[in-house]
Design a protein around this motif. Sequence first.
Motif, PDB file in Angstrom:
ATOM      1  N   ASP A 193       0.870  -1.179   0.000  1.00 44.96           N
ATOM      2  CA  ASP A 193       0.000   0.000   0.000  1.00 44.96           C
ATOM      3  C   ASP A 193       0.904   1.225   0.000  1.00 44.96           C
ATOM      4  OD1 ASP A 193      -2.643  -1.270   0.242  1.00 44.96           O
ATOM      5  OD2 ASP A 193      -1.872  -1.928   2.194  1.00 44.96           O
ATOM      6  N   ASP A 224      -1.570   9.306  -5.131  1.00 43.31           N
ATOM      7  CA  ASP A 224      -2.845   9.489  -4.441  1.00 43.31           C
ATOM      8  C   ASP A 224      -3.761   8.336  -4.822  1.00 43.31           C
ATOM      9  OD1 ASP A 224      -5.025  10.416  -3.032  1.00 43.31           O
ATOM     10  OD2 ASP A 224      -5.559  11.950  -4.501  1.00 43.31           O
ATOM     11  N   GLN A 225      -3.849   7.330  -3.941  1.00 37.87           N
ATOM     12  CA  GLN A 225      -4.767   6.213  -4.106  1.00 37.87           C
ATOM     13  C   GLN A 225      -4.617   5.523  -5.460  1.00 37.87           C
ATOM     14  OE1 GLN A 225      -8.613   7.936  -3.250  1.00 37.87           O
ATOM     15  NE2 GLN A 225      -8.325   7.726  -1.046  1.00 37.87           N
TER      16      GLN A 225
END
Length: 613
Positions: A175, A213-214
């Motif tokens: 992640d 960003d994500q």
Amino acid sequence: MNLLLTGTLLAGLLTAPATPTPTATWTVKAPAGGPVATVHLDSQGSPSVAVSRGGASVLAPSPLGVTTEQADLTTGLSLTGRSSRAVVEKYTTTAGKRLDRLSVMNETRFRFARGDAKLDLVVRAARDGVAYRYELPGAGAVLGEASAFTVPAGSTAWLAGHRRDYENPFIQYADVPPAEYQMPALFGVGQNYLLLAESALNGSYTGPHLVSDQGTYKIALWDARVPYDHGLTTPWRVMVTGDLATVTESTLVDDLAPGSQLTDTSWIKPGKVLWSWLAGGRPVQQSLESQKEFVDYAAQHRWPYVLVDAGWYDDPVTGERAWTDRTAEFTWIPQLVEYGRARGVGIMVWLRFSDFDTHDKRVQRFGLLHQWGVKGVKLDFIDSEAQERLQWYDGTLRDLADNQLMVNFHGSTVPKGINRTWPQVMTMEGVHGAEKSSNLTTSHLAALPYTRNEIGSMDYTPMAFQRPSRPTSDAHELALSVVFESGLTNLAGSLEAYRARPEAERFLDQVPTVWDETRLLSGKPADHTVMARRSGDRWFIGAGVSGAARTLQVPTGFLRGRWLVEVTRDGAAGLVREPHVVQGGALAVDVPAEGGFAAIACRWRPGLTTCAR
């Protein structure tokens, strides 16, 4: 020499009003298989690009476009024309994974407009990846790009935090936290890998980094405003993709770069460099007698160069650490050059960027170094990718070539096809390298072949056997002379450390720094690498692991017929060398924790017991 063979297949000139068109989609396919780029224009006139390989998504739809002072060219676009061609280029390089190159790509140019403002999007697809760039007419200034990369969910990432000199370590993420990251950036996407990179950056533009960003990685530019006067062609945004071997062996970043600016490259001679900074620091750089010892060692082992690092032109009276009018008076570098010349060893010298920051300084000072007989320079502390600093690179590269000086850039940007355009660029730092005394791990080393070193020569400075802080075993350290590619390989060991390891000396005396072929035999980012590189009729193999001891199964099918493989590995009392005769199959080599091995392979014949020459 560059040979350009271009076949243009007109796809038809399309006309449209300067208002958004209905949704439209086009594909650009690589020749003979490979990835497919899909360009899409939505109902708002906003373009995007996606990439797939073998039917699997590698890059999800990702925004395109630029914003200038004159117009927002990220939305409201209409397609006014489209044309396609095949681009085939043969060229040679002076360094890299292989010297002779053949590049085959399909290209489509999309002509967009918004009112009177125009934007061309050029997309290329090759066996090993996809790239795009923008072209703008006239004069103006870029304020930013919409360009971003949306990586499919669930991808593993190997990223380094953004830093002006590219010297942060690569870390594996499941992640990815929101942050700024540097390019290149590597992702494992299903069965494929995706490397984000850049090619053909020069002083007409500005440097990028990634903002995450994500799962989306947006291009952020160094300068908030990038002016242009006579049209603008931006650098290529590059997406190398395929299995890990395809990505590692790819030369796409070089293939996209402009051809050589030099007609005579006979003076450019890559090779091993004996480098004394990690063996003694500044005092050794300030001692003629100490440098003569390094020259003597290099001559004994037929290593072609010695590099004198920071401190050699410090003023002996004032201690001033800058090039002054007195530098030519007190330095002993001309004496060392003559001493080396008599022994077949060339001298290279370290230079500080701020002492060469204008054309006039460079003309005078590069000219003096050339007059002395210096073969190359290490230019340090450049520390910027702003447009004005990239323009400094442009001028400096020309001035270096005019004085026949090879160059190793430190505290610098990273290679973006620069060696193809300027063949005297032998290597660049831009890496969390052996000079670091902390946070240097084998997992970082095992990520570098697939990230930083994938895009071009890397001055990691291996062989600092004397440093207790290094994370590698002796054999792993020795293997880095093959695992890592660098046209000038600065070897960082002390003379005592080399002499205490005769098997390392034996291997280093034979290993070259330029290659006819490169193959990844086995690897996993941040875990291990087994790399094979060919020079002439011999193969050199380097392997290193991160973590626990294991047995590496080295495939030998690429060696056709019967071969002798001399393996240098870690033994109980130091490095040991073992011969193996192989004919296909796999060679099993036991390595300790953080260990590795180095090997030379030559074609076997009856009675042959060594590959040494």
